[in-house]
Design a protein around this motif. Structure first.
Motif, mmCIF file in Angstrom:
data_model
loop_
_atom_site.group_PDB
_atom_site.id
_atom_site.type_symbol
_atom_site.label_atom_id
_atom_site.label_comp_id
_atom_site.label_asym_id
_atom_site.label_seq_id
_atom_site.Cartn_x
_atom_site.Cartn_y
_atom_site.Cartn_z
ATOM 1 N N ILE A 117 0.808 -1.233 0.000
ATOM 2 C CA ILE A 117 0.000 0.000 0.000
ATOM 3 C C ILE A 117 0.840 1.282 0.000
ATOM 4 C CG2 ILE A 117 -0.318 0.025 2.536
ATOM 5 C CD1 ILE A 117 -3.195 1.042 1.981
ATOM 6 N N LEU A 118 2.023 1.231 0.597
ATOM 7 C CA LEU A 118 2.846 2.441 0.651
ATOM 8 C C LEU A 118 3.345 2.831 -0.738
ATOM 9 C CD1 LEU A 118 5.004 1.798 3.860
ATOM 10 C CD2 LEU A 118 2.806 2.923 3.677
ATOM 11 N N HIS A 125 -4.425 2.639 -4.607
ATOM 12 C CA HIS A 125 -4.290 2.853 -3.161
ATOM 13 C C HIS A 125 -5.657 2.762 -2.492
ATOM 14 C CE1 HIS A 125 -4.226 5.541 0.417
ATOM 15 N NE2 HIS A 125 -3.235 4.749 0.721
ATOM 16 N N LEU A 136 -10.026 -4.112 9.410
ATOM 17 C CA LEU A 136 -9.471 -3.292 10.504
ATOM 18 C C LEU A 136 -10.476 -2.299 11.104
ATOM 19 C CD1 LEU A 136 -5.883 -2.655 9.052
ATOM 20 C CD2 LEU A 136 -6.514 -4.201 10.910
ATOM 21 N N MET A 180 -0.521 -9.790 16.327
ATOM 22 C CA MET A 180 -0.798 -9.614 14.895
ATOM 23 C C MET A 180 -0.844 -10.963 14.182
ATOM 24 S SD MET A 180 1.111 -6.091 13.988
ATOM 25 C CE MET A 180 -0.033 -5.578 12.746
ATOM 26 N N GLY A 287 2.553 -2.327 11.800
ATOM 27 C CA GLY A 287 1.818 -2.408 13.051
ATOM 28 C C GLY A 287 2.598 -2.841 14.269
ATOM 29 N N LEU A 294 5.082 2.315 21.544
ATOM 30 C CA LEU A 294 4.129 3.023 22.414
ATOM 31 C C LEU A 294 4.015 2.306 23.764
ATOM 32 C CD1 LEU A 294 1.922 5.015 23.145
ATOM 33 C CD2 LEU A 294 0.317 3.726 21.734
ATOM 34 N N LEU A 348 2.299 9.581 22.666
ATOM 35 C CA LEU A 348 2.606 9.652 21.227
ATOM 36 C C LEU A 348 2.869 11.087 20.777
ATOM 37 C CD1 LEU A 348 -0.025 7.196 19.695
ATOM 38 C CD2 LEU A 348 2.441 6.870 19.787
ATOM 39 N N LEU A 354 6.981 7.641 14.565
ATOM 40 C CA LEU A 354 7.432 8.144 13.257
ATOM 41 C C LEU A 354 7.556 9.657 13.347
ATOM 42 C CD1 LEU A 354 4.883 6.126 11.097
ATOM 43 C CD2 LEU A 354 7.304 5.615 11.349
ATOM 44 N N ALA A 416 0.159 11.948 15.104
ATOM 45 C CA ALA A 416 0.930 10.727 15.399
ATOM 46 C C ALA A 416 0.466 9.578 14.507
ATOM 47 C CB ALA A 416 0.775 10.343 16.864
ATOM 48 N N CYS A 424 -3.393 6.426 9.418
ATOM 49 C CA CYS A 424 -3.125 5.036 9.821
ATOM 50 C C CYS A 424 -4.398 4.178 9.875
ATOM 51 C CB CYS A 424 -2.456 5.031 11.187
ATOM 52 S SG CYS A 424 -2.140 3.363 11.760
ATOM 53 N N GLU A 433 -4.944 -3.132 21.368
ATOM 54 C CA GLU A 433 -3.832 -3.887 21.978
ATOM 55 C C GLU A 433 -3.200 -3.124 23.135
ATOM 56 O OE1 GLU A 433 -0.989 -5.212 19.013
ATOM 57 O OE2 GLU A 433 -0.838 -3.226 18.134
HETATM 58 C C1 HEM Z 1 0.900 3.304 17.966
HETATM 59 C C2 HEM Z 1 0.679 2.692 16.844
HETATM 60 C C3 HEM Z 1 0.774 3.274 15.464
HETATM 61 C C4 HEM Z 1 1.224 4.494 15.040
HETATM 62 C C5 HEM Z 1 1.759 5.643 15.885
HETATM 63 C C6 HEM Z 1 1.081 4.529 13.601
HETATM 64 C C7 HEM Z 1 1.400 5.628 12.803
HETATM 65 C C8 HEM Z 1 1.161 5.684 11.440
HETATM 66 C C9 HEM Z 1 1.378 6.858 10.622
HETATM 67 C C10 HEM Z 1 1.905 8.212 11.105
HETATM 68 C C11 HEM Z 1 1.032 6.532 9.350
HETATM 69 C C12 HEM Z 1 1.030 7.472 8.132
HETATM 70 C C13 HEM Z 1 2.379 7.463 7.476
HETATM 71 C C14 HEM Z 1 2.454 8.438 6.308
HETATM 72 O O1 HEM Z 1 1.497 9.161 6.014
HETATM 73 O O2 HEM Z 1 3.524 8.441 5.679
HETATM 74 C C15 HEM Z 1 0.625 5.145 9.341
HETATM 75 C C16 HEM Z 1 0.255 4.441 8.214
HETATM 76 C C17 HEM Z 1 -0.033 3.103 8.214
HETATM 77 N N1 HEM Z 1 -0.204 2.287 9.326
HETATM 78 FE FE1 HEM Z 1 0.071 2.837 11.261
HETATM 79 N N2 HEM Z 1 0.578 3.332 13.178
HETATM 80 C C18 HEM Z 1 0.374 2.537 14.279
HETATM 81 C C19 HEM Z 1 -0.150 1.243 14.296
HETATM 82 C C20 HEM Z 1 -0.521 0.536 13.194
HETATM 83 C C21 HEM Z 1 -1.093 -0.791 13.228
HETATM 84 C C22 HEM Z 1 -1.391 -1.595 14.491
HETATM 85 C C23 HEM Z 1 -1.268 -1.171 11.910
HETATM 86 C C24 HEM Z 1 -1.862 -2.440 11.370
HETATM 87 C C25 HEM Z 1 -2.707 -3.217 11.991
HETATM 88 C C26 HEM Z 1 -0.823 -0.071 11.068
HETATM 89 C C27 HEM Z 1 -0.830 -0.072 9.688
HETATM 90 C C28 HEM Z 1 -0.529 1.023 8.898
HETATM 91 C C29 HEM Z 1 -0.566 1.008 7.433
HETATM 92 C C30 HEM Z 1 -0.893 -0.201 6.542
HETATM 93 C C31 HEM Z 1 -0.261 2.315 7.007
HETATM 94 C C32 HEM Z 1 -0.193 2.820 5.563
HETATM 95 C C33 HEM Z 1 -1.516 3.475 5.193
HETATM 96 C C34 HEM Z 1 -1.582 4.048 3.782
HETATM 97 O O3 HEM Z 1 -0.531 4.302 3.165
HETATM 98 O O4 HEM Z 1 -2.711 4.274 3.332
HETATM 99 N N3 HEM Z 1 -0.382 0.944 11.881
HETATM 100 N N4 HEM Z 1 0.692 4.651 10.629
#
Ligand code: HEM
Length: 478
Positions: A117-118, A125, A136, A180, A287, A294, A348, A354, A416, A424, A433
């Motif tokens: 997806i990234l 997308h 989810l 997970m 994830g 955290l 956070l 990040l 965050a 996210c 979790e």
């Molecule tokens: C404390 C936990 C988490 C934080 C702080 C976090 C933070 C983020 C952030 C900031 C992004 C956006 C990145 C960007 O725009 O470049 C992101 C995207 C993403 N996160 Fe998380 N995340 C967390 C947990 C999770 C978990 C548990 C999963 C999966 C179950 C997950 C799956 C994803 C995915 C697949 C993306 C890409 C979304 C896209 O491009 O449309 N994240 N996350």
């Protein structure tokens, strides 16, 4: 007759063409301030040094003082525009479609597969994201609180019970990865899961390495480990498809089952098998580390801040009081853990896993009067707004009441979890979790930090000094 029409149309277009060329020339004079430094190296050494000593924010602050909120620099040979602030966040989030694409490091792109997806933009997308969200979303996840509860209890039994000292960070990684595996890919504890963990962790080691694919390079080991992990996911897909056909499984049982069941309007699979494999891998990667960081910072905070600890404990004891021993948590219980989730958000805010992200301009763009040329990289320090005094007064103070519903944080300031179309998708999953884990930790254990120096570095995510060792003691009623 017809040629003369063409000629007059051509004549009328000349001023427009000239205007566009003039505008382009004007824009190209307006590159942001800053130097690109020595070819290839540029400012890379300064950035790496700042990350290792946890001074990246300071490095970026100095840059802002010198050049303002928009500047250019050179990171590993790539001309890069640095953006920060609320307006920059809005600019990125509202230009995700057509304006920016993600810009993953070459090593990561090759290890994680081209259909993750990234790497996708536009309709692709949207389609893949929609498919991930079918599993989810809160309505589906709420059915799995019991399973998460079971994983956390099992983790404590195996890794905490009977011990007097543990190291938090690696254990939180083990825990979030196990959750997970169980919920997303239906890989229960046992030999197969252990093998998957080994391949996945080997794959991670080369994620940020130089992408030289020669025998014995770190990158090569990572590529090979990734291929093995992907083969295991492919095998799971095959098994689950068979189970679905025999009606021995349902489409909402885990993420893989959900992804293989989704069809488009022609009743064809919405995602190819490659897309399923690449996206299962990226979801696991995105994830497990973020949530484990955290949780690690929460454990540190609760040992350090008696006032916050007392309030968190009160919230959880209130829930525990109404339960029989061994009775698990429910979705309703989690909705009562409001203070704990505020504490998590404040954690956070101060230490986002990040610190921002990289994007690539898909066309010439203009921001605050400066040109961002097509093809240039943008480093967007989204979370710098978290420390902006005008948005979060006294920003270094830990204050969970900033996330009270009465005083909502203005848009594009608390990021965050990102924002816009790429926000996210794992937000709800991580909320579950974290709440389940903190409940069992505070109601079952007391703990103390072992080290005087509990600082961390960025690599590029936060890494605690020595992994945060703590002394633990079970509570009397445990
Ligand atoms: C404390 C936990 C988490 C934080 C702080 C976090 C933070 C983020 C952030 C900031 C992004 C956006 C990145 C960007 O725009 O470049 C992101 C995207 C993403 N996160 Fe998380 N995340 C967390 C947990 C999770 C978990 C548990 C999963 C999966 C179950 C997950 C799956 C994803 C995915 C697949 C993306 C890409 C979304 C896209 O491009 O449309 N994240 N996350």
């Amino acid at each position: 007759m017809i040629p003369s029409i063409y000629f007059s149309v051509f004549l009328s277009l000349i001023p427009i063409i000239l205007l566009l060329r003039l505008r382009r020339r004007k824009l190209s004079n307006k590159l942001p301030p800053g130097s690109l430094g020595i070819p290839f190296i540029g400012q890379s050494i300064g950035v790496l040094r700042a990350m290792k000593s946890n001074k990246l924010e300071k490095w970026l602050d100095e840059r802002t003082r010198k050049f303002g909120q928009v500047s250019k620099f050179n990171l590993f040979g790539t001309p890069t525009i640095f953006l920060r602030g609320k307006v920059a966040n809005k600019f990125i989030f509202t230009n995700e479609v057509g304006g920016f694409g993600n810009n993953l490091p070459e090593s990561m792109r090759r290890i994680m597969g081209s259909r993750n997806i990234l790497e996708l933009s536009g309709d692709d997308h949207k389609r893949v994201r929609g498919a991930l969200m079918t599993f989810l979303k809160p309505e589906v996840l709420k059915k799995y609180v019991g399973k998460m509860d079971e994983e956390v209890r099992n983790h404590l039994k195996v890794h905490w019970q009977g011990k007097s000292k543990i190291t938090v960070m690696p254990l939180m990684k083990t825990l979030t990865f196990s959750i997970m595996c169980s919920l997303l890919i239906g890989l229960e504890s046992g030999k197969k899961r252990e093998t998957f963990v080994i391949y996945f962790m080997e794959m991670l080691e080369g994620m940020w390495s130089f992408p030289v694919n020669l025998p014995f390079t770190r990158f090569n080991r990572s590529i090979r480990a990734s291929a093995k992990a992907q083969n295991m996911v492919r095998e799971l897909i095959r098994e689950k498809r068979e189970a679905l056909e025999k009606q021995q499984a349902s489409s909402s049982e885990d993420l893989i089952l959900s992804l293989i069941s989704i069809t488009d309007e022609d009743n064809k699979p919405a995602l190819s098998d490659k897309e399923i494999v690449d996206n299962v891998m990226i979801v696991m990667l995105a994830g497990f580390e973020t949530s484990s960081i955290l949780l690690t910072f929460l454990v540190r905070l609760l040992a350090d801040d008696p006032v916050v600890y007392a309030a968190v404990l009160r919230e959880h004891e209130e829930i525990a009081k109404g339960k029989e021993s061994e009775e698990g948590l429910t979705w309703d219980d989690l909705s009562k853990m409001k203070y704990t989730w505020r504490v998590a958000n404040e954690t956070l805010r101060i230490t986002p896993p990040l610190l921002g992200g990289f994007r690539k301009a898909l066309k010439d763009l203009e921001f605050e009067g400066y040109l961002i040329p097509k093809g240039w990289q943008v480093y967007w320090a989204a979370n710098m707004t978290h420390m902006d005094e005008s948005i979060f007064p006294n920003p270094s103070k830990f204050d969970p009441s900033r996330f009270d519903q009465q005083t909502p944080v203005p848009p594009f300031c608390y990021v965050a979890f990102g924002g816009g179309p790429r926000i996210c998708p794992g937000y709800e999953f991580s909320r579950l979790e974290v709440l389940v884990t903190i409940y069992y930790l505070v109601t079952s254990y007391n703990w103390k930090l072992c080290l005087k120096d509990n600082s961390f570095i960025r690599d590029p995510m936060p890494v605690q000094n020595q992994g945060l060792p703590i002394l633990i003691e079970p509570k009397k009623n445990f």
